[in-house]
Design a protein around this motif. Sequence first.
Motif, mmCIF file in Angstrom:
data_model
loop_
_atom_site.group_PDB
_atom_site.id
_atom_site.type_symbol
_atom_site.label_atom_id
_atom_site.label_comp_id
_atom_site.label_asym_id
_atom_site.label_seq_id
_atom_site.Cartn_x
_atom_site.Cartn_y
_atom_site.Cartn_z
ATOM 1 N N ARG A 209 0.816 -1.216 0.000
ATOM 2 C CA ARG A 209 0.000 0.000 0.000
ATOM 3 C C ARG A 209 0.848 1.265 0.000
ATOM 4 N NH1 ARG A 209 -4.162 -2.780 4.076
ATOM 5 N NH2 ARG A 209 -5.733 -3.439 2.589
ATOM 6 N N THR A 210 2.080 1.197 0.472
ATOM 7 C CA THR A 210 2.944 2.382 0.403
ATOM 8 C C THR A 210 3.273 2.756 -1.039
ATOM 9 O OG1 THR A 210 4.793 0.883 0.861
ATOM 10 C CG2 THR A 210 4.045 2.267 2.680
ATOM 11 N N LYS A 211 3.166 1.813 -1.955
ATOM 12 C CA LYS A 211 3.437 2.136 -3.360
ATOM 13 C C LYS A 211 2.456 3.175 -3.897
ATOM 14 C CE LYS A 211 5.448 -2.380 -4.460
ATOM 15 N NZ LYS A 211 5.298 -3.639 -5.242
ATOM 16 N N ASP A 212 1.252 3.253 -3.308
ATOM 17 C CA ASP A 212 0.277 4.262 -3.707
ATOM 18 C C ASP A 212 0.648 5.651 -3.191
ATOM 19 O OD1 ASP A 212 -1.247 2.340 -4.969
ATOM 20 O OD2 ASP A 212 -2.483 1.956 -3.194
ATOM 21 N N HIS A 213 1.603 5.717 -2.271
ATOM 22 C CA HIS A 213 2.032 6.986 -1.690
ATOM 23 C C HIS A 213 3.352 7.470 -2.290
ATOM 24 C CE1 HIS A 213 -1.112 5.927 1.093
ATOM 25 N NE2 HIS A 213 -0.897 6.985 1.856
ATOM 26 N N PHE A 214 4.182 6.546 -2.678
ATOM 27 C CA PHE A 214 5.449 6.902 -3.315
ATOM 28 C C PHE A 214 5.275 6.898 -4.835
ATOM 29 C CE2 PHE A 214 6.740 5.916 0.916
ATOM 30 C CZ PHE A 214 7.885 6.676 1.136
ATOM 31 N N LEU A 215 6.285 7.369 -5.536
ATOM 32 C CA LEU A 215 6.193 7.537 -6.979
ATOM 33 C C LEU A 215 6.454 6.214 -7.691
ATOM 34 C CD1 LEU A 215 5.595 9.771 -9.029
ATOM 35 C CD2 LEU A 215 8.055 10.189 -9.187
ATOM 36 N N TRP A 216 5.461 5.343 -7.569
ATOM 37 C CA TRP A 216 5.477 4.060 -8.259
ATOM 38 C C TRP A 216 4.416 4.107 -9.354
ATOM 39 C CZ3 TRP A 216 7.303 -1.222 -7.118
ATOM 40 C CH2 TRP A 216 8.419 -1.223 -6.260
ATOM 41 N N LEU A 217 4.860 3.987 -10.595
ATOM 42 C CA LEU A 217 3.947 3.999 -11.729
ATOM 43 C C LEU A 217 4.344 2.902 -12.703
ATOM 44 C CD1 LEU A 217 3.945 7.856 -12.361
ATOM 45 C CD2 LEU A 217 2.042 6.547 -11.388
ATOM 46 N N ALA A 218 3.367 2.205 -13.218
ATOM 47 C CA ALA A 218 3.634 1.152 -14.198
ATOM 48 C C ALA A 218 3.918 1.764 -15.570
ATOM 49 C CB ALA A 218 2.440 0.216 -14.286
ATOM 50 N N ARG A 219 4.583 1.021 -16.401
ATOM 51 C CA ARG A 219 4.844 1.447 -17.775
ATOM 52 C C ARG A 219 3.512 1.778 -18.458
ATOM 53 N NH1 ARG A 219 9.115 0.223 -21.520
ATOM 54 N NH2 ARG A 219 8.380 0.301 -23.683
ATOM 55 N N GLY A 220 3.447 2.970 -19.055
ATOM 56 C CA GLY A 220 2.240 3.396 -19.751
ATOM 57 C C GLY A 220 1.147 3.936 -18.862
ATOM 58 N N GLU A 221 1.334 3.953 -17.546
ATOM 59 C CA GLU A 221 0.283 4.416 -16.633
ATOM 60 C C GLU A 221 0.117 5.929 -16.670
ATOM 61 O OE1 GLU A 221 -0.851 4.253 -11.836
ATOM 62 O OE2 GLU A 221 0.802 3.055 -12.628
ATOM 63 N N ASN A 222 1.220 6.647 -16.859
ATOM 64 C CA ASN A 222 1.172 8.107 -16.837
ATOM 65 C C ASN A 222 2.055 8.650 -17.957
ATOM 66 O OD1 ASN A 222 2.165 10.904 -15.928
ATOM 67 N ND2 ASN A 222 0.575 10.500 -14.420
ATOM 68 N N PRO A 223 1.533 9.586 -18.760
ATOM 69 C CA PRO A 223 2.324 10.092 -19.889
ATOM 70 C C PRO A 223 3.589 10.824 -19.477
ATOM 71 C CG PRO A 223 0.309 11.386 -19.588
ATOM 72 C CD PRO A 223 0.184 10.179 -18.713
ATOM 73 N N ASN A 224 3.632 11.322 -18.247
ATOM 74 C CA ASN A 224 4.851 11.989 -17.781
ATOM 75 C C ASN A 224 5.968 11.001 -17.466
ATOM 76 O OD1 ASN A 224 3.717 14.516 -18.009
ATOM 77 N ND2 ASN A 224 3.133 14.665 -15.849
ATOM 78 N N TYR A 225 5.606 9.723 -17.293
ATOM 79 C CA TYR A 225 6.581 8.673 -17.001
ATOM 80 C C TYR A 225 6.268 7.464 -17.875
ATOM 81 C CZ TYR A 225 7.286 11.695 -12.959
ATOM 82 O OH TYR A 225 7.533 12.784 -12.159
ATOM 83 N N PRO A 226 6.445 7.605 -19.169
ATOM 84 C CA PRO A 226 5.991 6.546 -20.099
ATOM 85 C C PRO A 226 6.636 5.189 -19.865
ATOM 86 C CG PRO A 226 7.420 8.140 -21.199
ATOM 87 C CD PRO A 226 7.080 8.722 -19.864
#
Length: 282
Positions: A209-226
Amino acid sequence: MRFQRDLVRRWIPLVLTSAMAVVGAAGPASALSARPDSERPFTVFVAGDSTASVYAAAEAPRTGWGQALPLFLNHDVRVVDEAISGASSKSFIALGGLSRIASKIGPGDYLLISFGHNDEKITDPDRGTDPYTTFQDYLTQYVETARAHGATPVLVTSVERRRFSGDTAVPSHGEYPAAMKKLGQSLSVDVIDLSALSMNLWQELGPERTKDHFLWLARGENPNYPEGISDNTHFRARGAIEVARIVAARLKTQQILHPNAVNRLGDMIDESAIAWPDERPT
């Protein structure tokens, strides 16, 4: 969402009822007799590193806790977040951050001082400091600057990283939080022990659940972090909001700010409440 609401209801009473332990550790509350009344406008300045700084829209959902702090303060309380990504207590001064604050801060204002993440980089001569010598020496400069301008300094130990041993959250900042607390005692400055409080929250949430608080994003989840990102130091909006909630709660319960200056501590605040500017402040 239901889990988040339940967590807020459980967590905030723990933050509020344990405040006196930190007041005792930091010595007499330095701001109690000088704090402005609830009707007087004042500014809260933030001096810190990337965990507290403001991020631009192109970097969203990356967010610093200082960027989220206005959500818990009344509208007549101004927050000026001067935190610099990558800064230590030493390099922040060299980069002109403290001078910039000194040119704006005045009587009745507050200066939140939060360093340690980059002070720990002792092999970097521009940033590294020793906990009980140079780290304390540089922090003292912030305290003296605030007081020289009639403002109230507040020391804030570094927020903890997302670091677990199995299911147990573990500290990552060595002696730096203890050194800051010791300095707070010697200078009669209030200390918010954000290191301990944030680690308690990460333990409550657990490794997943801490992953929802830290900058964890899957590939393709957010255009700023493709390509995706797995960052165990910096926050996405949810984490910044919850860390700011802890800081605001302590500003109230340690009687640093007037109680009426802090609000919404028990509210579930959506991530969309964060304002990301077009560009990072310079």
